[in-house]
Write a protein that holds these residues in place. Sequence first.
Motif, PDB file in Angstrom:
ATOM      1  N   MET A   1      27.529  40.115  55.969  1.00  0.00           N
ATOM      2  CA  MET A   1      29.273  40.749  55.999  1.00  0.00           C
ATOM      3  C   MET A   1      28.588  42.864  55.374  1.00  0.00           C
ATOM      4  O   MET A   1      27.803  42.305  54.732  1.00  0.00           O
ATOM      5  CB  MET A   1      29.988  40.321  55.569  1.00  0.00           C
ATOM      6  N   PRO A   2      28.885  43.358  56.478  1.00  0.00           N
ATOM      7  CA  PRO A   2      28.923  45.085  55.868  1.00  0.00           C
ATOM      8  C   PRO A   2      29.434  45.009  53.751  1.00  0.00           C
ATOM      9  O   PRO A   2      30.057  43.645  53.876  1.00  0.00           O
ATOM     10  CB  PRO A   2      29.947  46.182  55.848  1.00  0.00           C
ATOM     11  N   HIS A   3      28.658  45.643  53.448  1.00  0.00           N
ATOM     12  CA  HIS A   3      29.604  45.722  51.790  1.00  0.00           C
ATOM     13  C   HIS A   3      30.884  46.864  51.443  1.00  0.00           C
ATOM     14  O   HIS A   3      31.334  46.572  50.687  1.00  0.00           O
ATOM     15  CB  HIS A   3      28.855  46.983  50.713  1.00  0.00           C
ATOM     16  N   SER A   4      30.855  47.432  52.666  1.00  0.00           N
ATOM     17  CA  SER A   4      32.291  48.495  52.315  1.00  0.00           C
ATOM     18  C   SER A   4      33.174  47.400  52.587  1.00  0.00           C
ATOM     19  O   SER A   4      33.405  46.761  53.838  1.00  0.00           O
ATOM     20  CB  SER A   4      31.345  49.917  53.222  1.00  0.00           C
ATOM     21  N   LEU A   5      34.235  48.267  52.233  1.00  0.00           N
ATOM     22  CA  LEU A   5      35.368  47.866  53.306  1.00  0.00           C
ATOM     23  C   LEU A   5      35.972  48.192  54.424  1.00  0.00           C
ATOM     24  O   LEU A   5      36.247  47.552  55.573  1.00  0.00           O
ATOM     25  CB  LEU A   5      36.639  48.632  52.249  1.00  0.00           C
ATOM     26  N   GLY A   6      35.739  48.992  54.849  1.00  0.00           N
ATOM     27  CA  GLY A   6      35.678  50.008  56.276  1.00  0.00           C
ATOM     28  C   GLY A   6      34.929  48.637  57.348  1.00  0.00           C
ATOM     29  O   GLY A   6      35.327  48.594  57.922  1.00  0.00           O
ATOM     30  N   ASP A 194      36.937  57.237  47.164  1.00  0.00           N
ATOM     31  CA  ASP A 194      37.008  58.229  46.134  1.00  0.00           C
ATOM     32  C   ASP A 194      37.316  57.842  44.868  1.00  0.00           C
ATOM     33  O   ASP A 194      37.157  58.464  43.602  1.00  0.00           O
ATOM     34  CB  ASP A 194      38.280  59.521  46.611  1.00  0.00           C
ATOM     35  N   LEU A 195      38.355  56.620  44.469  1.00  0.00           N
ATOM     36  CA  LEU A 195      39.248  55.932  43.382  1.00  0.00           C
ATOM     37  C   LEU A 195      38.561  55.087  42.772  1.00  0.00           C
ATOM     38  O   LEU A 195      37.382  55.113  41.836  1.00  0.00           O
ATOM     39  CB  LEU A 195      40.123  55.275  43.248  1.00  0.00           C
ATOM     40  N   ALA A 196      37.475  54.583  43.302  1.00  0.00           N
ATOM     41  CA  ALA A 196      35.840  53.887  43.174  1.00  0.00           C
ATOM     42  C   ALA A 196      34.581  54.744  41.986  1.00  0.00           C
ATOM     43  O   ALA A 196      34.346  54.392  41.089  1.00  0.00           O
ATOM     44  CB  ALA A 196      35.363  53.160  44.881  1.00  0.00           C
ATOM     45  N   ARG A 197      35.017  55.863  42.816  1.00  0.00           N
ATOM     46  CA  ARG A 197      33.895  56.486  42.214  1.00  0.00           C
ATOM     47  C   ARG A 197      34.068  57.561  41.052  1.00  0.00           C
ATOM     48  O   ARG A 197      33.081  57.389  40.217  1.00  0.00           O
ATOM     49  CB  ARG A 197      33.230  57.892  43.820  1.00  0.00           C
ATOM     50  N   ALA A 198      35.488  57.936  40.957  1.00  0.00           N
ATOM     51  CA  ALA A 198      35.962  58.262  39.971  1.00  0.00           C
ATOM     52  C   ALA A 198      36.093  57.216  38.855  1.00  0.00           C
ATOM     53  O   ALA A 198      35.096  57.790  37.496  1.00  0.00           O
ATOM     54  CB  ALA A 198      37.866  58.969  40.211  1.00  0.00           C
ATOM     55  N   ALA A 199      36.386  56.290  39.032  1.00  0.00           N
ATOM     56  CA  ALA A 199      35.794  55.304  37.909  1.00  0.00           C
ATOM     57  C   ALA A 199      34.886  54.477  37.152  1.00  0.00           C
ATOM     58  O   ALA A 199      34.806  54.779  36.195  1.00  0.00           O
ATOM     59  CB  ALA A 199      36.491  53.934  38.382  1.00  0.00           C
ATOM     60  N   GLU A 200      33.887  55.257  37.807  1.00  0.00           N
ATOM     61  CA  GLU A 200      32.539  54.861  37.964  1.00  0.00           C
ATOM     62  C   GLU A 200      31.984  56.571  37.596  1.00  0.00           C
ATOM     63  O   GLU A 200      31.492  55.823  36.107  1.00  0.00           O
ATOM     64  CB  GLU A 200      31.488  54.564  38.999  1.00  0.00           C
ATOM     65  N   MET A 222      48.472  53.302  42.215  1.00  0.00           N
ATOM     66  CA  MET A 222      47.123  53.346  40.943  1.00  0.00           C
ATOM     67  C   MET A 222      46.383  54.536  40.919  1.00  0.00           C
ATOM     68  O   MET A 222      45.698  54.719  39.794  1.00  0.00           O
ATOM     69  CB  MET A 222      46.122  52.418  42.701  1.00  0.00           C
ATOM     70  N   THR A 223      46.126  55.244  41.958  1.00  0.00           N
ATOM     71  CA  THR A 223      45.740  56.885  41.866  1.00  0.00           C
ATOM     72  C   THR A 223      46.388  57.344  40.345  1.00  0.00           C
ATOM     73  O   THR A 223      45.544  57.851  39.465  1.00  0.00           O
ATOM     74  CB  THR A 223      45.259  57.939  42.739  1.00  0.00           C
ATOM     75  N   ALA A 224      47.590  57.642  40.342  1.00  0.00           N
ATOM     76  CA  ALA A 224      48.689  58.081  39.805  1.00  0.00           C
ATOM     77  C   ALA A 224      48.144  57.341  38.003  1.00  0.00           C
ATOM     78  O   ALA A 224      48.094  57.787  37.025  1.00  0.00           O
ATOM     79  CB  ALA A 224      50.481  58.490  40.218  1.00  0.00           C
ATOM     80  N   ALA A 225      48.341  56.188  38.070  1.00  0.00           N
ATOM     81  CA  ALA A 225      47.991  55.101  37.303  1.00  0.00           C
ATOM     82  C   ALA A 225      46.698  55.351  36.402  1.00  0.00           C
ATOM     83  O   ALA A 225      46.761  55.654  35.455  1.00  0.00           O
ATOM     84  CB  ALA A 225      48.566  53.341  37.032  1.00  0.00           C
ATOM     85  N   PHE A 226      45.353  55.185  37.187  1.00  0.00           N
ATOM     86  CA  PHE A 226      44.612  55.603  36.987  1.00  0.00           C
ATOM     87  C   PHE A 226      44.517  57.127  36.146  1.00  0.00           C
ATOM     88  O   PHE A 226      43.838  57.282  35.040  1.00  0.00           O
ATOM     89  CB  PHE A 226      43.012  55.449  37.963  1.00  0.00           C
ATOM     90  N   LYS A 227      45.726  58.450  36.867  1.00  0.00           N
ATOM     91  CA  LYS A 227      44.957  59.526  36.453  1.00  0.00           C
ATOM     92  C   LYS A 227      45.369  59.909  34.358  1.00  0.00           C
ATOM     93  O   LYS A 227      45.656  60.271  33.907  1.00  0.00           O
ATOM     94  CB  LYS A 227      46.085  60.516  36.964  1.00  0.00           C
ATOM     95  N   GLN A 228      47.015  58.808  34.473  1.00  0.00           N
ATOM     96  CA  GLN A 228      48.152  58.348  33.063  1.00  0.00           C
ATOM     97  C   GLN A 228      46.817  58.154  32.323  1.00  0.00           C
ATOM     98  O   GLN A 228      46.463  57.967  31.188  1.00  0.00           O
ATOM     99  CB  GLN A 228      48.695  57.732  34.202  1.00  0.00           C
ATOM    100  N   MET A 229      45.911  56.630  33.055  1.00  0.00           N
ATOM    101  CA  MET A 229      45.064  56.229  31.672  1.00  0.00           C
ATOM    102  C   MET A 229      44.492  56.717  31.231  1.00  0.00           C
ATOM    103  O   MET A 229      43.676  56.893  30.497  1.00  0.00           O
ATOM    104  CB  MET A 229      44.640  54.675  32.885  1.00  0.00           C
ATOM    105  N   GLN A 230      43.911  57.871  32.035  1.00  0.00           N
ATOM    106  CA  GLN A 230      42.588  58.893  32.010  1.00  0.00           C
ATOM    107  C   GLN A 230      42.999  59.726  30.426  1.00  0.00           C
ATOM    108  O   GLN A 230      41.975  59.786  29.887  1.00  0.00           O
ATOM    109  CB  GLN A 230      41.369  59.065  32.903  1.00  0.00           C
ATOM    110  N   GLU A 231      44.195  60.176  30.845  1.00  0.00           N
ATOM    111  CA  GLU A 231      45.020  61.353  30.381  1.00  0.00           C
ATOM    112  C   GLU A 231      45.287  60.462  28.948  1.00  0.00           C
ATOM    113  O   GLU A 231      44.833  60.999  27.485  1.00  0.00           O
ATOM    114  CB  GLU A 231      45.626  61.344  30.559  1.00  0.00           C
TER     115      GLU A 231
END
Length: 443
Positions: A1-6, A194-200, A222-231
């Motif tokens: 199986m490919p590793h990517s979600l797509g 993009d979210l995975a790269r930002a989390a890494e 999810m993106t808004a929660a990640f940004k709020q967590m970073q702030e």
Amino acid sequence: MPHSLGGRLAILLVFAVVGAQAVAFAMFAHESSRVGRAAARTQVVDRIATLVRLLDAVQPDTVPSVVAAYGSPRHRFTIDASSLVPEGAMGADEARLARRIDRRMKDDASQARIALVERDVGENAPRGRLSDRTQALRVSVRLDDGRWLNAEAPLASRTPPWMRIALIQVLASVVAVLVVVAVARRGIVGPVADLARAAEKAGRGAGFEPLPERGPSELRTMTAAFKQMQERSGAFVADRTRMLAAISHDLRTPIASLWLRAEMVEDGELRNAMVRTISDMGRMVDATLAFSRDDALAQDSGALDLSEMVRALADDHGVLGRDVTVTSPATVPFQGRPLALRRALDNLVENAVRYGDRARISLERADDLIRILVDDDGPGVPPDRIEEMFVPFARLEGSRNADTGGTGLGLAITRSAIRAHGGDVVLANRTGGGLRAEVTLPS
């Protein structure tokens, strides 16, 4: 199986479409074959009955020419002295068809014989078809002159024309699925990547541009929660740093005052003991504040060369007369915080020199990892206490003297800095003696 979600989404959808098409194809093929065989048998029976009536109406000398003209590449007709179908070879279905021919002949006489046989395909037949054998219907009808009209015709085409259409339909369905996946990747998989790269990057302490909130509502949340967590994390670290800076100022002032008072003590032995104790207190306070503050996070991440860093580190220790050697490639680029990494590696080299007399640094790149090995020739660490060495203030040497055992924060600071870059550090006793510190970093 490919590793990517797509890739996985594409594979699963293609399997689902091809599987559904294959089931429909099998059902259609079965039903089409059954209907086609029945139609072919009816056609052959009707042609035989028509030919028999035609032969009864023409002159005897024209019979051979009529039979030859009535044939076709798929239907072969001959007039022979014997029957092509042996007597008693008919089954129930064949007998029913024979009676159909008899009813269309003069006096409803029972003169027809029918048999279903497997016919061998000739050597000159086109290749690349679905089967090398096909079923044929053999029919023999007794004429008034005692001779037999024999016929043989295949029941089905060896390459059904609808099969190519079905294959084209499957191919078109797969192409449509891949187009849908491409669109989904742009609207769903793209924001997730993009979210995975930002989390890494956040895990390594590197800076990154704020993520745009796009895609489905779940991804936007999810993106808004990640940004709020970073702030919130950034605000917490900033508040803690400011608090520790104030504590550092408040502690250093009374320590300096104690130092001055100790210098005024007339008893030399007591004065020296007090000065040593106050000096140890100052070093422990500075180390504790450095560990708690984790000032490495305050430095921006940037491009650096690990080979150049470890060589410069070895040169600095060499100036102090320490035995430190380096083995590394010419260059190993890395994205990180130079001061934090240098401080972490310097702690490992310092321990190797202090407890193992010398330090041998090896830098290597393997696949997607960078490995930095620091070996010494010391006595090593008891296996049951290796992990304990990374606990703050944990030391093998029992005293609190910084000259003999340090403050016990070096390895804790090292692990904190390395893990902030997405890597890890472990200790292991070498087979030939000595201790090895292994640092792994993502390349």
